[in-house]
Design an enzyme around this catalytic site. Structure first.
Site, PDB file in Angstrom:
ATOM      1  N   ASP A  16       0.866  -1.173   0.000  1.00 52.96           N
ATOM      2  CA  ASP A  16       0.000   0.000   0.000  1.00 52.96           C
ATOM      3  C   ASP A  16       0.911   1.233   0.000  1.00 52.96           C
ATOM      4  OD1 ASP A  16      -2.407   1.614   0.471  1.00 52.96           O
ATOM      5  OD2 ASP A  16      -1.598   1.846   2.494  1.00 52.96           O
ATOM      6  N   ASP A  18      -0.169   5.193   0.942  1.00 49.33           N
ATOM      7  CA  ASP A  18      -0.416   6.158   2.020  1.00 49.33           C
ATOM      8  C   ASP A  18      -0.493   5.449   3.364  1.00 49.33           C
ATOM      9  OD1 ASP A  18      -0.900   8.834   0.622  1.00 49.33           O
ATOM     10  OD2 ASP A  18      -2.217   7.496  -0.493  1.00 49.33           O
ATOM     11  N   THR A 109      -2.493   0.916  -4.490  1.00 48.58           N
ATOM     12  CA  THR A 109      -3.063   2.008  -3.715  1.00 48.58           C
ATOM     13  C   THR A 109      -4.521   2.280  -4.079  1.00 48.58           C
ATOM     14  OG1 THR A 109      -2.856   4.398  -3.257  1.00 48.58           O
ATOM     15  CG2 THR A 109      -2.101   3.638  -5.399  1.00 48.58           C
ATOM     16  N   SER A 110      -5.250   2.852  -3.126  1.00 50.94           N
ATOM     17  CA  SER A 110      -6.624   3.286  -3.377  1.00 50.94           C
ATOM     18  C   SER A 110      -6.687   4.658  -4.026  1.00 50.94           C
ATOM     19  CB  SER A 110      -7.420   3.307  -2.063  1.00 50.94           C
ATOM     20  OG  SER A 110      -7.632   2.003  -1.580  1.00 50.94           O
ATOM     21  N   LYS A 141     -10.568  -1.438  -2.511  1.00 53.17           N
ATOM     22  CA  LYS A 141     -10.437  -2.100  -1.223  1.00 53.17           C
ATOM     23  C   LYS A 141     -11.692  -1.823  -0.387  1.00 53.17           C
ATOM     24  CE  LYS A 141      -5.465  -1.125  -1.345  1.00 53.17           C
ATOM     25  NZ  LYS A 141      -4.330  -0.432  -0.706  1.00 53.17           N
ATOM     26  N   ASP A 166      -1.541  -0.628   6.140  1.00 50.18           N
ATOM     27  CA  ASP A 166      -1.745   0.057   7.417  1.00 50.18           C
ATOM     28  C   ASP A 166      -3.202   0.111   7.838  1.00 50.18           C
ATOM     29  OD1 ASP A 166      -2.600   3.388   6.880  1.00 50.18           O
ATOM     30  OD2 ASP A 166      -2.235   2.000   5.240  1.00 50.18           O
TER      31      ASP A 166
END
Length: 229
Positions: A16, A18, A109-110, A141, A166
């Site tokens: 991931d 961020d 990543t989102s 996600k 995270d």
């Protein structure tokens, strides 16, 4: 307590971004506060909807409704691309990425692609062999789509991948994809994180490449690993 993550080799690592590779917390808070004020969203509403790790368009649609979602999502994207002040790599990340074979890791990543590029360039992240963003998948996600695609782009089986995350939504996506999981406590310092291994920061582990694949080791003198399932 030992963890299965420490006892096996992996073909690839799916990170991931961020909260895992970069600290963008302050920039995110500034942008979403501005956006909420512009759209008449209260702080309580924002906190309730803003589960870390979820794609921004989903959060926006939940807060403003489907009819206004497209324009509102475009506005938060505009704000976030423009504000990358203070976006930096988290402790341990530069050394960890420098030690990995380029073909053996990806960022999943989102973020949208433009926002992912803005933040990774601001933080000076190494260029990944594969980058999967919210723009690349039908379902964000906690659906497994992004990690399945990340493994596919690296040419490996998801079952042979370690996902580093995270946030609960990302960890749920990784489990659904059949990946092993390593969680860092950057955005969720307290409370349960459902992962095979939980560490405070990536500075607490090292990943080495060997003839059988990538192996995760605890750093000497670092805090002991926590396994939470």
């Amino acid at each position: 307590m030992s963890s299965p993550v420490l006892d096996r080799p992996f073909a690839a690592i799916l990170f991931d971004m961020d909260g895992t590779l970069v600290d963008s917390t302050a920039a995110i808070a500034r942008c979403w506060t501005t956006w909420a004020l512009e759209h008449g969203i209260t702080g309580e509403q924002l906190v309730a909807a803003h589960g870390h790790g979820r794609p921004a368009p989903e959060i926006v649609a939940e807060l403003v409704g489907a009819g206004s979602a497209e324009q509102a999502a475009a506005r938060i994207l505009e704000l976030e691309i423009a504000d990358v002040e203070g976006v930096v790599q988290l402790p341990g990340v530069p050394d960890l990425l420098a030690g990995l074979p380029a073909e053996a890791w990806a960022i999943v990543t989102s973020c949208s692609r433009p926002l992912a590029d803005a933040r990774r360039y601001a933080a000076g992240l190494a260029e990944p062999t594969a980058l999967v963003t919210f723009d690349d998948v039908e379902n964000g996600k906690p659906a497994p789509d992004c990690f399945l695609l990340g493994a596919q782009r690296l040419g490996v089986d998801p079952a042979d991948c370690l996902v580093v995350e995270d946030a609960p939504a990302g960890l749920a996506a990784a489990r659904a994809a059949g990946c092993a999981t390593l969680a860092v406590r950057t955005t969720h310092p307290e409370g349960p994180l459902e992962a095979d291994l939980v560490v405070p920061l990536l500075s607490g582990v090292r990943i080495t490449a060997g003839p059988d694949g990538l192996r995760v080791r605890q750093q000497d003198g670092g805090p002991g690993p926590q396994r939470q399932v």
